[in-house]
Design a protein around this motif. Structure first.
Motif, PDB file in Angstrom:
ATOM      1  N   GLU A 140       4.006  32.419 -10.548  1.00 23.92           N
ATOM      2  CA  GLU A 140       4.734  33.224 -11.170  1.00 23.92           C
ATOM      3  C   GLU A 140       6.118  33.997  -9.793  1.00 23.92           C
ATOM      4  O   GLU A 140       7.361  34.605 -10.472  1.00 23.92           O
ATOM      5  CB  GLU A 140       3.676  33.980 -11.913  1.00 23.92           C
ATOM      6  CG  GLU A 140       3.687  33.803 -13.279  1.00 23.92           C
ATOM      7  CD  GLU A 140       2.644  34.291 -13.783  1.00 23.92           C
ATOM      8  OE1 GLU A 140       2.107  35.715 -13.541  1.00 23.92           O
ATOM      9  OE2 GLU A 140       2.019  34.405 -14.833  1.00 23.92           O
ATOM     10  N   THR A 141       5.463  33.729  -8.843  1.00 18.86           N
ATOM     11  CA  THR A 141       6.149  34.520  -7.437  1.00 18.86           C
ATOM     12  C   THR A 141       7.284  34.030  -7.240  1.00 18.86           C
ATOM     13  O   THR A 141       8.019  34.926  -6.517  1.00 18.86           O
ATOM     14  CB  THR A 141       5.327  35.218  -6.492  1.00 18.86           C
ATOM     15  OG1 THR A 141       4.531  33.869  -6.399  1.00 18.86           O
ATOM     16  CG2 THR A 141       4.052  36.286  -6.972  1.00 18.86           C
ATOM     17  N   LEU A 142       7.504  32.757  -7.517  1.00 16.03           N
ATOM     18  CA  LEU A 142       8.352  31.898  -7.048  1.00 16.03           C
ATOM     19  C   LEU A 142       9.484  31.543  -8.200  1.00 16.03           C
ATOM     20  O   LEU A 142       9.349  31.778  -9.375  1.00 16.03           O
ATOM     21  CB  LEU A 142       7.795  30.341  -6.918  1.00 16.03           C
ATOM     22  CG  LEU A 142       6.784  30.468  -5.419  1.00 16.03           C
ATOM     23  CD1 LEU A 142       5.473  28.769  -5.426  1.00 16.03           C
ATOM     24  CD2 LEU A 142       6.834  30.936  -4.080  1.00 16.03           C
ATOM     25  N   LYS A 143      10.273  31.465  -7.310  1.00 15.12           N
ATOM     26  CA  LYS A 143      11.618  30.608  -7.989  1.00 15.12           C
ATOM     27  C   LYS A 143      11.776  29.488  -8.607  1.00 15.12           C
ATOM     28  O   LYS A 143      11.550  28.575  -7.714  1.00 15.12           O
ATOM     29  CB  LYS A 143      12.722  31.029  -7.720  1.00 15.12           C
ATOM     30  CG  LYS A 143      13.212  32.353  -7.513  1.00 15.12           C
ATOM     31  CD  LYS A 143      14.703  32.677  -6.534  1.00 15.12           C
ATOM     32  CE  LYS A 143      14.940  34.610  -6.253  1.00 15.12           C
ATOM     33  NZ  LYS A 143      15.680  34.141  -6.000  1.00 15.12           N
ATOM     34  N   SER A 186      -8.081  17.502  -4.918  1.00 15.98           N
ATOM     35  CA  SER A 186      -8.735  18.797  -5.507  1.00 15.98           C
ATOM     36  C   SER A 186      -8.373  19.969  -4.990  1.00 15.98           C
ATOM     37  O   SER A 186      -9.295  20.774  -4.841  1.00 15.98           O
ATOM     38  CB  SER A 186     -10.349  17.840  -4.775  1.00 15.98           C
ATOM     39  OG  SER A 186     -10.182  17.990  -3.232  1.00 15.98           O
ATOM     40  N   LYS A 187      -8.037  20.078  -3.972  1.00 21.11           N
ATOM     41  CA  LYS A 187      -7.054  20.898  -3.280  1.00 21.11           C
ATOM     42  C   LYS A 187      -5.515  20.682  -3.613  1.00 21.11           C
ATOM     43  O   LYS A 187      -4.963  19.386  -3.367  1.00 21.11           O
ATOM     44  CB  LYS A 187      -7.448  20.860  -1.636  1.00 21.11           C
ATOM     45  CG  LYS A 187      -6.934  22.655  -1.493  1.00 21.11           C
ATOM     46  CD  LYS A 187      -7.530  22.716  -0.036  1.00 21.11           C
ATOM     47  CE  LYS A 187      -8.525  22.546   0.500  1.00 21.11           C
ATOM     48  NZ  LYS A 187      -8.655  22.942   2.142  1.00 21.11           N
ATOM     49  N   VAL A 188      -4.684  21.645  -3.922  1.00 23.89           N
ATOM     50  CA  VAL A 188      -3.151  21.561  -4.131  1.00 23.89           C
ATOM     51  C   VAL A 188      -2.555  22.799  -3.259  1.00 23.89           C
ATOM     52  O   VAL A 188      -3.220  23.401  -3.059  1.00 23.89           O
ATOM     53  CB  VAL A 188      -2.824  21.402  -5.548  1.00 23.89           C
ATOM     54  CG1 VAL A 188      -1.410  21.963  -5.496  1.00 23.89           C
ATOM     55  CG2 VAL A 188      -3.484  20.372  -6.191  1.00 23.89           C
ATOM     56  N   VAL A 189      -1.375  21.841  -2.159  1.00 25.15           N
ATOM     57  CA  VAL A 189      -0.803  23.051  -1.943  1.00 25.15           C
ATOM     58  C   VAL A 189       0.754  23.407  -2.801  1.00 25.15           C
ATOM     59  O   VAL A 189       0.970  22.274  -2.955  1.00 25.15           O
ATOM     60  CB  VAL A 189       0.493  22.282  -0.217  1.00 25.15           C
ATOM     61  CG1 VAL A 189       0.995  23.412   0.133  1.00 25.15           C
ATOM     62  CG2 VAL A 189      -1.442  22.489   0.590  1.00 25.15           C
ATOM     63  N   ILE A 190       0.454  25.308  -2.789  1.00 27.51           N
ATOM     64  CA  ILE A 190       2.358  25.165  -3.349  1.00 27.51           C
ATOM     65  C   ILE A 190       3.505  25.123  -2.553  1.00 27.51           C
ATOM     66  O   ILE A 190       2.880  26.254  -2.112  1.00 27.51           O
ATOM     67  CB  ILE A 190       1.940  25.494  -4.850  1.00 27.51           C
ATOM     68  CG1 ILE A 190       0.625  24.966  -5.799  1.00 27.51           C
ATOM     69  CG2 ILE A 190       3.352  26.399  -5.176  1.00 27.51           C
ATOM     70  CD1 ILE A 190       0.067  26.780  -7.186  1.00 27.51           C
ATOM     71  N   GLU A 191       4.091  24.659  -2.309  1.00 29.33           N
ATOM     72  CA  GLU A 191       5.482  26.166  -2.120  1.00 29.33           C
ATOM     73  C   GLU A 191       6.710  25.850  -2.235  1.00 29.33           C
ATOM     74  O   GLU A 191       6.752  25.261  -3.060  1.00 29.33           O
ATOM     75  CB  GLU A 191       5.479  24.726  -0.220  1.00 29.33           C
ATOM     76  CG  GLU A 191       5.859  23.218  -0.965  1.00 29.33           C
ATOM     77  CD  GLU A 191       5.421  22.846   0.541  1.00 29.33           C
ATOM     78  OE1 GLU A 191       4.608  22.617   1.264  1.00 29.33           O
ATOM     79  OE2 GLU A 191       6.763  22.306   0.773  1.00 29.33           O
ATOM     80  N   GLU A 192       7.328  26.830  -1.503  1.00 31.14           N
ATOM     81  CA  GLU A 192       8.574  26.979  -1.762  1.00 31.14           C
ATOM     82  C   GLU A 192       9.763  26.361  -2.066  1.00 31.14           C
ATOM     83  O   GLU A 192       9.382  25.247  -0.912  1.00 31.14           O
ATOM     84  CB  GLU A 192       8.988  28.440  -0.846  1.00 31.14           C
ATOM     85  CG  GLU A 192       9.819  27.986   0.446  1.00 31.14           C
ATOM     86  CD  GLU A 192      10.429  29.265   0.801  1.00 31.14           C
ATOM     87  OE1 GLU A 192      11.087  29.780   0.083  1.00 31.14           O
ATOM     88  OE2 GLU A 192      10.363  29.504   2.351  1.00 31.14           O
ATOM     89  N   PHE A 193      10.125  25.843  -3.048  1.00 24.84           N
ATOM     90  CA  PHE A 193      11.270  24.301  -2.655  1.00 24.84           C
ATOM     91  C   PHE A 193      12.492  25.079  -1.675  1.00 24.84           C
ATOM     92  O   PHE A 193      13.461  25.728  -1.615  1.00 24.84           O
ATOM     93  CB  PHE A 193      11.888  24.889  -4.348  1.00 24.84           C
ATOM     94  CG  PHE A 193      12.796  23.257  -4.050  1.00 24.84           C
ATOM     95  CD1 PHE A 193      12.398  22.488  -4.348  1.00 24.84           C
ATOM     96  CD2 PHE A 193      14.627  23.269  -4.647  1.00 24.84           C
ATOM     97  CE1 PHE A 193      13.254  21.556  -4.619  1.00 24.84           C
ATOM     98  CE2 PHE A 193      15.025  23.023  -4.147  1.00 24.84           C
ATOM     99  CZ  PHE A 193      14.775  20.785  -4.462  1.00 24.84           C
ATOM    100  N   LEU A 194      12.781  24.120  -0.999  1.00 33.63           N
ATOM    101  CA  LEU A 194      13.706  24.095   0.139  1.00 33.63           C
ATOM    102  C   LEU A 194      15.344  23.255  -0.238  1.00 33.63           C
ATOM    103  O   LEU A 194      14.907  22.223  -0.888  1.00 33.63           O
ATOM    104  CB  LEU A 194      13.391  23.715   1.385  1.00 33.63           C
ATOM    105  CG  LEU A 194      12.288  24.622   2.707  1.00 33.63           C
ATOM    106  CD1 LEU A 194      11.987  24.404   3.390  1.00 33.63           C
ATOM    107  CD2 LEU A 194      13.176  26.229   2.260  1.00 33.63           C
ATOM    108  N   ASP A 195      16.198  23.747  -0.241  1.00 34.84           N
ATOM    109  CA  ASP A 195      17.203  23.137  -1.189  1.00 34.84           C
ATOM    110  C   ASP A 195      17.983  22.634   0.281  1.00 34.84           C
ATOM    111  O   ASP A 195      18.645  23.593   1.200  1.00 34.84           O
ATOM    112  CB  ASP A 195      18.249  23.990  -1.651  1.00 34.84           C
ATOM    113  CG  ASP A 195      19.274  22.772  -2.627  1.00 34.84           C
ATOM    114  OD1 ASP A 195      18.706  22.328  -2.680  1.00 34.84           O
ATOM    115  OD2 ASP A 195      20.086  24.081  -3.255  1.00 34.84           O
ATOM    116  N   GLY A 196      17.879  21.105   0.081  1.00 36.12           N
ATOM    117  CA  GLY A 196      19.395  20.756   1.424  1.00 36.12           C
ATOM    118  C   GLY A 196      19.071  19.052   0.993  1.00 36.12           C
ATOM    119  O   GLY A 196      18.337  18.663  -0.220  1.00 36.12           O
TER     120      GLY A 196
END
Length: 423
Positions: A140-143, A186-196
């Motif tokens: 919810e904090t990410l775009k 079993s573990k998931v990394v959520i990261e910000e999307f990089l546009d390029g």
């Protein structure tokens, strides 16, 4: 030297093709290999993760060097297995030790490594099933779009890029609670999307010194215009036209050097390839991921451009004298287009005869999911064959690859007709 390559894909056929040109190689084995490697090496039908069977083969055949193609044996510790065995410890193994292979084996490990050594990458957090609610809150904090990555090995398919928050939450639940990618998620990394725009940088290191190989760009999505599901790769181009000297200087100073130095500082022994998946964000390179081996199908465009004797390079890696080698690159472009089975990357049929192989003259055919059965080359996998060509420009090379493809056929054959479209 007697050399063994582990693996069965297009990458391993490309290694075999290149090593076969070396005067230092007296006998070449590939385990398990494919229809392409069978014409230039001896295929041995053993599993790449059956270390005891590999040991027996190495001892029986007096093998001097082992080149590990795929990531699985490295993450499982094949290099350590050799070092810890008195009968194997003097065999040269090209690939990092188990601790360093975690750079690919765990997305969270890789992200923490980058943060520790100030290597530019996307902001992230990691979650497991016990704190899934925190994962929802972080989303919810990410775009949008939202990037979800299975922490472990998922055969190149464990990354989801989603535009809707509700869909991202739903997929996070499937990954963590429903084991969408098995143990890998079993573990998931959520990261910000990089546009390029993405590119791949390939580095050889002996643990002390490094050399940068030609850049390449691969195309992961099954559909044209980079749409649809992720695959292991549908084609590749080398060099990458936008990877100019200014960008590559930034890559070397900000990413390659800190990576090699970071491995030393963290006591992560490394002798082999580092594949750095990059994204160019407004001429600023950032790391998307590390792989601890060569990419596929990038190998099929990088190795054809390498003029050096590959065995000499591998010997230098083993002896930690890589600084004495000068890398020579063919100025021509190389492109490859992957032929895949109909239905891939989902369910597909095997055992289809591939026709027209002998009619191709202007390209190199690197076999992947294909085997020789009763004199016929039959499909055995999703990604079947990589069609590699040279040209003065990538456009000329890609045209040759497509002309060669017109001579090949098998039932339900599919390929992308737009490789290089975004360059």
């Amino acid at each position: 030297m007697r050399i063994l390559i582990l693996g069965s894909g297009g990458r391993e056929h490309a290694f075999a093709w290149k090593i076969n040109q070396s005067n230092h190689c007296t006998r070449l084995f590939v385990a398990p290999g494919n229809s392409g490697t069978s014409t230039i090496a001896e295929n041995i039908n053993i599993s790449i993760t059956d270390f005891e069977a590999i040991k027996s083969l190495v001892i029986d055949q007096n093998i001097d060097m082992v080149i590990v193609g795929p990531e699985d044996p490295l993450v499982l510790g094949i290099h350590d297995f050799f070092l810890n065995d008195p009968q194997l410890k003097n065999v040269a193994v090209i690939g990092p030790e188990k601790a360093a292979a975690q750079l690919e084996g765990s997305k969270e490990f890789a992200k923490a490594f980058m943060m520790r050594h100030n290597i530019p990458t996307a902001a992230y957090q990691a979650f497991h099933k016990n704190n899934i609610e925190e994962g929802y809150a972080f989303l919810e904090t990410l775009k949008p779009p939202y990037v979800l990555k299975a922490d472990g090995l998922a055969a190149g398919k464990g990354v989801l890029i989603l535009n809707e928050l509700s869909e991202a939450k739903s997929e996070l639940k499937k990954m963590l609670l429903d084991a969408k990618f098995g143990e890998a998620s079993s573990k998931v990394v959520i990261e910000e999307f990089l546009d390029g725009i993405e590119l791949s940088c390939f580095v050889l290191t002996d643990g002390e010194n490094y050399k940068i190989l030609p850049t390449a760009k691969d195309y992961k999505r099954i559909g044209e215009g980079d749409t649809g599901l992720n695959t292991g790769g549908m084609g590749a181009v080398s060099p990458v036209p936008f990877a100019n000297n200014i960008l590559m200087q930034k890559v070397e100073e900000r990413i390659v050097k800190p990576t090699v130095e970071g491995l030393k500082k963290d006591n992560l022994p490394y002798k082999g390839f580092i594949f750095i998946g990059l994204i160019n964000v407004r001429n600023e390179p950032k790391v998307i991921e590390y792989n601890v081996r060569m990419g596929d199908p990038e190998t099929e465009v990088v190795l054809p451009r390498l003029k050096n004797d590959l065995v000499e390079i591998f010997q230098a890696i083993h002896q930690q004298t890589l600084d004495e080698i000068s890398i020579e690159i063919d100025s021509r472009a190389a492109t490859t287009v992957m032929l895949v089975s109909g239905g891939y990357p989902e369910a597909y049929e095997k055992g289809k005869e591939i026709k027209g192989i002998d009619d191709v003259e202007d390209s190199i055919l690197f076999h992947a999911g294909a085997n020789l059965v009763d004199g016929k080359v039959l499909t055995t996998g999703g990604r079947v064959m990589a069609i590699t060509s040279y040209g003065d420009t990538y456009k000329e090379a890609i045209k040759k690859s497509y002309q060669s493809i017109s001579k090949l056929c098998f039932d339900k054959m599919y390929f992308r007709k737009d490789i290089g479209f975004d360059l």
